[in-house]
Design a protein around this motif. Sequence first.
Motif, PDB file in Angstrom:
ATOM      1  N   GLU A 485     -13.215 -11.902   7.043  1.00 30.67           N
ATOM      2  CA  GLU A 485     -14.106 -10.746   7.039  1.00 30.67           C
ATOM      3  C   GLU A 485     -15.535 -11.206   6.789  1.00 30.67           C
ATOM      4  OE1 GLU A 485     -10.920  -7.562   5.101  1.00 30.67           O
ATOM      5  OE2 GLU A 485     -12.195  -8.769   3.786  1.00 30.67           O
ATOM      6  N   VAL A 486     -16.474 -10.487   7.374  1.00 29.46           N
ATOM      7  CA  VAL A 486     -17.892 -10.729   7.106  1.00 29.46           C
ATOM      8  C   VAL A 486     -18.484  -9.410   6.619  1.00 29.46           C
ATOM      9  CG1 VAL A 486     -20.110 -11.492   8.012  1.00 29.46           C
ATOM     10  CG2 VAL A 486     -17.982 -12.483   8.917  1.00 29.46           C
ATOM     11  N   PHE A 487     -19.143  -9.456   5.471  1.00 30.34           N
ATOM     12  CA  PHE A 487     -19.734  -8.263   4.884  1.00 30.34           C
ATOM     13  C   PHE A 487     -21.235  -8.437   4.712  1.00 30.34           C
ATOM     14  CE2 PHE A 487     -15.379  -8.298   3.241  1.00 30.34           C
ATOM     15  CZ  PHE A 487     -14.974  -7.001   3.490  1.00 30.34           C
ATOM     16  N   LYS A 488     -21.950  -7.359   4.880  1.00 36.65           N
ATOM     17  CA  LYS A 488     -23.368  -7.321   4.522  1.00 36.65           C
ATOM     18  C   LYS A 488     -23.450  -6.871   3.067  1.00 36.65           C
ATOM     19  CE  LYS A 488     -27.829  -5.387   5.982  1.00 36.65           C
ATOM     20  NZ  LYS A 488     -28.429  -6.693   6.286  1.00 36.65           N
ATOM     21  N   ILE A 489     -24.228  -7.578   2.274  1.00 31.46           N
ATOM     22  CA  ILE A 489     -24.414  -7.224   0.872  1.00 31.46           C
ATOM     23  C   ILE A 489     -25.506  -6.166   0.777  1.00 31.46           C
ATOM     24  CG2 ILE A 489     -24.954  -8.089  -1.427  1.00 31.46           C
ATOM     25  CD1 ILE A 489     -22.406  -9.254  -0.305  1.00 31.46           C
ATOM     26  N   VAL A 490     -25.137  -4.998   0.266  1.00 25.94           N
ATOM     27  CA  VAL A 490     -26.108  -3.910   0.136  1.00 25.94           C
ATOM     28  C   VAL A 490     -26.183  -3.462  -1.316  1.00 25.94           C
ATOM     29  CG1 VAL A 490     -25.789  -3.113   2.497  1.00 25.94           C
ATOM     30  CG2 VAL A 490     -24.366  -2.164   0.696  1.00 25.94           C
ATOM     31  N   LYS A 491     -27.310  -2.919  -1.691  1.00 27.31           N
ATOM     32  CA  LYS A 491     -27.532  -2.472  -3.064  1.00 27.31           C
ATOM     33  C   LYS A 491     -26.639  -1.284  -3.404  1.00 27.31           C
ATOM     34  CE  LYS A 491     -30.829  -5.096  -4.873  1.00 27.31           C
ATOM     35  NZ  LYS A 491     -30.648  -5.807  -6.158  1.00 27.31           N
ATOM     36  N   ASN A 492     -26.131  -1.305  -4.617  1.00 29.99           N
ATOM     37  CA  ASN A 492     -25.355  -0.183  -5.142  1.00 29.99           C
ATOM     38  C   ASN A 492     -26.307   0.757  -5.872  1.00 29.99           C
ATOM     39  OD1 ASN A 492     -23.615   1.602  -6.365  1.00 29.99           O
ATOM     40  ND2 ASN A 492     -22.411   0.039  -7.436  1.00 29.99           N
ATOM     41  N   ASN A 493     -26.520   1.936  -5.347  1.00 30.07           N
ATOM     42  CA  ASN A 493     -27.482   2.872  -5.936  1.00 30.07           C
ATOM     43  C   ASN A 493     -27.059   3.388  -7.314  1.00 30.07           C
ATOM     44  OD1 ASN A 493     -29.157   2.714  -3.667  1.00 30.07           O
ATOM     45  ND2 ASN A 493     -28.034   4.340  -2.612  1.00 30.07           N
ATOM     46  N   ASN A 494     -25.766   3.210  -7.631  1.00 30.91           N
ATOM     47  CA  ASN A 494     -25.288   3.679  -8.934  1.00 30.91           C
ATOM     48  C   ASN A 494     -25.387   2.609 -10.020  1.00 30.91           C
ATOM     49  OD1 ASN A 494     -24.513   6.207  -7.888  1.00 30.91           O
ATOM     50  ND2 ASN A 494     -22.586   5.344  -7.117  1.00 30.91           N
ATOM     51  N   PHE A 495     -25.908   1.442  -9.625  1.00 29.31           N
ATOM     52  CA  PHE A 495     -25.997   0.342 -10.587  1.00 29.31           C
ATOM     53  C   PHE A 495     -27.025   0.655 -11.677  1.00 29.31           C
ATOM     54  CE2 PHE A 495     -28.198  -3.693 -11.779  1.00 29.31           C
ATOM     55  CZ  PHE A 495     -27.140  -4.264 -12.477  1.00 29.31           C
ATOM     56  N   LYS A 496     -26.641   0.359 -12.909  1.00 30.64           N
ATOM     57  CA  LYS A 496     -27.546   0.553 -14.052  1.00 30.64           C
ATOM     58  C   LYS A 496     -27.791  -0.791 -14.712  1.00 30.64           C
ATOM     59  CE  LYS A 496     -25.670   5.161 -14.988  1.00 30.64           C
ATOM     60  NZ  LYS A 496     -24.955   6.024 -15.973  1.00 30.64           N
ATOM     61  N   PHE A 497     -29.056  -1.165 -14.821  1.00 27.56           N
ATOM     62  CA  PHE A 497     -29.384  -2.432 -15.455  1.00 27.56           C
ATOM     63  C   PHE A 497     -29.036  -2.369 -16.944  1.00 27.56           C
ATOM     64  CE2 PHE A 497     -32.089  -2.578 -11.708  1.00 27.56           C
ATOM     65  CZ  PHE A 497     -31.867  -3.880 -11.281  1.00 27.56           C
ATOM     66  N   GLN A 498     -28.371  -3.401 -17.415  1.00 25.01           N
ATOM     67  CA  GLN A 498     -27.971  -3.441 -18.817  1.00 25.01           C
ATOM     68  C   GLN A 498     -28.789  -4.507 -19.537  1.00 25.01           C
ATOM     69  OE1 GLN A 498     -23.795  -4.240 -18.428  1.00 25.01           O
ATOM     70  NE2 GLN A 498     -23.266  -2.065 -18.305  1.00 25.01           N
ATOM     71  N   THR A 499     -29.167  -4.180 -20.731  1.00 25.09           N
ATOM     72  CA  THR A 499     -29.946  -5.148 -21.504  1.00 25.09           C
ATOM     73  C   THR A 499     -29.165  -5.611 -22.707  1.00 25.09           C
ATOM     74  OG1 THR A 499     -30.919  -3.307 -22.765  1.00 25.09           O
ATOM     75  CG2 THR A 499     -32.099  -4.072 -20.828  1.00 25.09           C
TER      76      THR A 499
END
Length: 499
Positions: A485-499
């Motif tokens: 399989e070949v996938f394009k890596i796309v941003k996950n809009n639900n991602f929350k940056f953790q500190t």
Amino acid sequence: MSFKFFDKLSQDFSELLYDKKEFNVVIKIDKGENKKSFTSHSVVLRYRSTYFTKELENIAMNENNVKTIIKPNISAQIFEIILKYIYGGIVNIENIETKIICELMFVANELEFKELSEKLESYLVESKAPWLRIHFSRIYHSIFDSNKCNEFKGLKQFYNDIIAKHPNLIFESEDFTSLQEAALISILEKDNLQLEEIKIWDYVIKWGIAQNLTLPTNLEEWSKENFKTLKVTLQRCLPLIRYFHISEKDVWEKLKPYRKILGTQLWDDLHQQLIFPNQPVKSLVLPTRIISNSELPQRVNELISTIISEEHVAEISTWIDHKSTIYSLTNVPYKLQLILRGSKDGFQPKTFWNICNGHAGTVVIAKVSGTDEILGGYNPLTWDNSKIQGTDMRTNDSFIFSLKNGNIQNSILSRVADKSGALHYFGFGIQNICGPCFGNFEFLLRSYVSDFTKDKECLCETNYYNYYEKRIRTTGQYFSIVDYEVFKIVKNNNFKFQT
């Protein structure tokens, strides 16, 4: 009104399991160094399982009035869970590997704990779909390994839906010819099997011949008895072929050599249809299969890969971002957008260059044939099929990898050591042979017969000069693949940056 105290009842019976005073059954589990004995009570076993009722009836007591049951093929870990279920009605799978849960389901089914088996089956289908896809072949064979044709209906439906859309997963697998007859029939019955009817015929013939190793390899040497043997073997499969939707050319080239297994009436009707297509025939005419270009319906946020799991996506995402700690499954910054799947689009090297051309930020995933290995590479650059001559591509951000899976305990990440040859884009003349290439053949999909699944020409080579830090395979042997399989890596809009 009635008062129910099931929790206390469960607790008391669970404690009875560890009471050594009045047991009258010893169950010996596993073998070798893992061999272990459990004590139990016949009255509990009999009332909880029809399997143990039958077992105990056929076993004589020893001088101490104790019966011994021997089950060497069940692991001690699994049976301890089963015993806790028998006595307390509780099964806790919170921290148990999916592989063990699946094994537990099969053991529960074998010991005729239908309630537990069906509950675990539902859990796997609803919560562990990616894992089930990755272990497709092994699990699919196992669920048809029983003579109980009505067992594992949920899993059979789950896998047959995948096979209908991606039939090469089973038909092109190395162990296809060892497929149980019931499994093959369940596939042939699918009206939406996404495969040309003549190819289905070819696979059925291949399977039938493989069940009879004494048949001559040269069809011209076959006797009347040889054809009869094949016909008997395929007697339940042949009626499921949609003969009247096979082209005239294929009828003469593929069906005619085996017309003796079709029967006189069917062959005459096929011949008649070719000459007088508008006249009715006496044979049953099955409807044509429904071929669709749409993808299988997916659950919300479900991974569309048939090779890797959400855990693998989290790991690859971590590598892309150069993080030291793997992202949690609930907070992965990327999603995978499918560009190409071999079992859907074909395994020709040129297909890779045609479909992936112009796509940037992609990951290639390949399942090695005959092993648990999942190999891959990440390319942040844009794939380009317009090169006249082979060209080395420069980047600091690509990497190749091997993912933990089955017997592969740990993933291997190998980053670029020399950016000048991180990837190699082949020119026109070589694109019919070579697909994606990372480094100096350090991860390369290649085929001299234009099919990555056919000849063992793919490789992860260690050369006199390497562009990546380390090798991702323990062997330098060439290999073929089951799927890729070949996938394009796309941003996950639900991602929350953790500190």
